[in-house]
Design an enzyme around this catalytic site. Structure first.
Site, PDB file in Angstrom:
ATOM      1  N   PRO A  20     -18.503 -24.795   6.472  1.00 46.09           N
ATOM      2  CA  PRO A  20     -18.184 -25.984   7.518  1.00 46.09           C
ATOM      3  C   PRO A  20     -17.236 -24.882   8.306  1.00 46.09           C
ATOM      4  O   PRO A  20     -16.404 -24.271   8.093  1.00 46.09           O
ATOM      5  CB  PRO A  20     -17.958 -27.019   7.064  1.00 46.09           C
ATOM      6  N   ASN A  21     -17.574 -24.495   9.619  1.00 47.39           N
ATOM      7  CA  ASN A  21     -16.636 -24.276  10.942  1.00 47.39           C
ATOM      8  C   ASN A  21     -17.199 -23.218  11.220  1.00 47.39           C
ATOM      9  O   ASN A  21     -16.859 -22.145  11.734  1.00 47.39           O
ATOM     10  CB  ASN A  21     -15.264 -24.343  10.951  1.00 47.39           C
TER      11      ASN A  21
ATOM     12  N   ARG B  94     -12.733 -19.372  16.554  1.00 48.93           N
ATOM     13  CA  ARG B  94     -11.703 -20.640  15.789  1.00 48.93           C
ATOM     14  C   ARG B  94     -10.746 -19.775  15.605  1.00 48.93           C
ATOM     15  O   ARG B  94     -10.686 -18.965  14.786  1.00 48.93           O
ATOM     16  CB  ARG B  94     -12.993 -21.313  14.420  1.00 48.93           C
TER      17      ARG B  94
ATOM     18  N   TYR C 242      -8.764 -16.330  11.693  1.00 45.04           N
ATOM     19  CA  TYR C 242      -9.502 -15.677  10.910  1.00 45.04           C
ATOM     20  C   TYR C 242     -10.073 -14.689  12.040  1.00 45.04           C
ATOM     21  O   TYR C 242     -11.231 -14.031  12.144  1.00 45.04           O
ATOM     22  CB  TYR C 242     -10.707 -17.033  11.154  1.00 45.04           C
TER      23      TYR C 242
ATOM     24  N   ASN D  89     -17.990 -17.897   0.996  1.00 48.09           N
ATOM     25  CA  ASN D  89     -16.260 -18.081   1.276  1.00 48.09           C
ATOM     26  C   ASN D  89     -17.244 -20.283   1.495  1.00 48.09           C
ATOM     27  O   ASN D  89     -17.869 -20.927   2.966  1.00 48.09           O
ATOM     28  CB  ASN D  89     -16.269 -17.574   2.739  1.00 48.09           C
TER      29      ASN D  89
ATOM     30  N   ALA E 136     -13.733 -24.883   3.604  1.00 48.82           N
ATOM     31  CA  ALA E 136     -12.731 -26.497   3.380  1.00 48.82           C
ATOM     32  C   ALA E 136     -13.148 -27.128   2.155  1.00 48.82           C
ATOM     33  O   ALA E 136     -12.441 -27.525   1.358  1.00 48.82           O
ATOM     34  CB  ALA E 136     -12.688 -27.435   4.570  1.00 48.82           C
TER      35      ALA E 136
ATOM     36  N   GLU F 297     -15.817 -14.792  -4.829  1.00 55.44           N
ATOM     37  CA  GLU F 297     -15.230 -15.807  -3.290  1.00 55.44           C
ATOM     38  C   GLU F 297     -15.188 -15.238  -2.342  1.00 55.44           C
ATOM     39  O   GLU F 297     -13.532 -14.501  -2.982  1.00 55.44           O
ATOM     40  CB  GLU F 297     -14.413 -17.116  -3.899  1.00 55.44           C
TER      41      GLU F 297
ATOM     42  N   HIS G 116     -12.765 -15.106   1.281  1.00 54.03           N
ATOM     43  CA  HIS G 116     -11.564 -16.493   1.751  1.00 54.03           C
ATOM     44  C   HIS G 116     -10.461 -15.301   3.246  1.00 54.03           C
ATOM     45  O   HIS G 116     -10.370 -14.333   2.479  1.00 54.03           O
ATOM     46  CB  HIS G 116     -10.519 -17.035   1.625  1.00 54.03           C
TER      47      HIS G 116
ATOM     48  N   ARG H 243      -0.485 -20.340   3.087  1.00 53.31           N
ATOM     49  CA  ARG H 243      -1.167 -21.715   4.440  1.00 53.31           C
ATOM     50  C   ARG H 243      -1.068 -22.821   3.313  1.00 53.31           C
ATOM     51  O   ARG H 243       0.079 -22.524   2.490  1.00 53.31           O
ATOM     52  CB  ARG H 243      -2.549 -21.215   4.646  1.00 53.31           C
TER      53      ARG H 243
ATOM     54  N   ARG I  22      -5.002 -25.746   0.564  1.00 56.27           N
ATOM     55  CA  ARG I  22      -5.686 -24.352   0.066  1.00 56.27           C
ATOM     56  C   ARG I  22      -5.190 -23.358  -1.198  1.00 56.27           C
ATOM     57  O   ARG I  22      -6.008 -22.660  -0.760  1.00 56.27           O
ATOM     58  CB  ARG I  22      -5.279 -23.759   1.868  1.00 56.27           C
TER      59      ARG I  22
HETATM   60  C1  DQA Z   1     -10.831 -20.435   4.672  1.00 51.99           C
HETATM   61  C2  DQA Z   1     -10.103 -20.820   4.361  1.00 51.99           C
HETATM   62  C3  DQA Z   1      -9.663 -22.639   3.971  1.00 51.99           C
HETATM   63  O1  DQA Z   1      -8.950 -23.174   3.613  1.00 51.99           O
HETATM   64  C4  DQA Z   1     -10.195 -22.795   5.363  1.00 51.99           C
HETATM   65  O2  DQA Z   1     -10.818 -24.027   5.041  1.00 51.99           O
HETATM   66  C5  DQA Z   1     -11.722 -22.096   6.094  1.00 51.99           C
HETATM   67  C6  DQA Z   1     -11.775 -20.710   6.323  1.00 51.99           C
HETATM   68  C7  DQA Z   1     -10.961 -18.498   5.137  1.00 51.99           C
HETATM   69  O3  DQA Z   1     -11.950 -18.061   4.771  1.00 51.99           O
HETATM   70  O4  DQA Z   1     -10.337 -18.350   4.864  1.00 51.99           O
HETATM   71  O5  DQA Z   1     -12.118 -23.056   6.761  1.00 51.99           O
HETATM   72  O6  DQA Z   1     -11.962 -20.083   3.625  1.00 51.99           O
END
Ligand code: DQA
Length: 145
Positions: free
Chosen positions: A11-12, A19, A24, A75, A78, A99, A101, A108, A112
């Site tokens: 998501p997002n 964003r 990011y 990735n 959240a 995985e 990120h 952070r 997380r």
């Molecule tokens: C994320 C880190 C997560 O904690 C966060 O919710 C994201 C992006 C990252 O790519 O740094 O949406 O996965």
């Protein structure tokens, strides 16, 4: 042998580049898709990038990967920190799982710091910006060699 790699995004991440760019960066998911496709061609891997804002959408792609992909780069955004369902789906996939990120999640908020997906992942990259995706793809080529 199937050389297709699924690159799954939670998501997002459709808003990547717009964003919170201070966290990011400015590259978009389309940039990530292009960079991975180009590197994949060099490495002899075919990449297929997907993004969903819905847990079930990501799970459906993981199920599809069972016979469509040799490896998964994910990735989960959240859902990393909440989703037993995504962990269960990845546990039903036989190939390598990496995985990614974009941000350094360990620098952070404490919520997380825990990842359900890390219980399954063969490797984790965090804090390398979007470069983490291509680094993961290089690792995937090694794991599949
Ligand atoms: C994320 C880190 C997560 O904690 C966060 O919710 C994201 C992006 C990252 O790519 O740094 O949406 O996965």
């Amino acid at each position: 042998m199937n050389r297709r790699i699924y690159i799954l995004n939670g998501p997002n991440l459709n808003l990547l580049g717009k964003r919170q760019p201070e966290i990011y960066g400015h590259d978009t998911l389309a940039d990530v898709e292009r960079d991975c496709a180009a590197l994949g061609a060099e490495l002899g891997l075919e990449t297929a990038l997907f993004q969903s804002n819905h847990e079930g959408g990501i799970i459906d792609r993981i199920h599809e990967a069972r016979d469509q992909a040799a490896g998964i780069i994910i990735n989960p955004a959240a859902y990393t920190h909440t989703s037993v369902a995504i962990l269960d789906a990845l546990n039903a996939f036989d190939g390598p799982v990496l995985e990614v990120h974009i941000s350094n999640v360990h620098k952070r908020e404490s919520f997380r710091h825990h990842s359900y997906v890390s219980l399954r992942a063969d490797g984790v990259i965090a804090g390398f910006g979007v470069q983490g995706y291509t680094l993961a793809l290089r690792r995937m080529a090694t794991l599949l060699a």
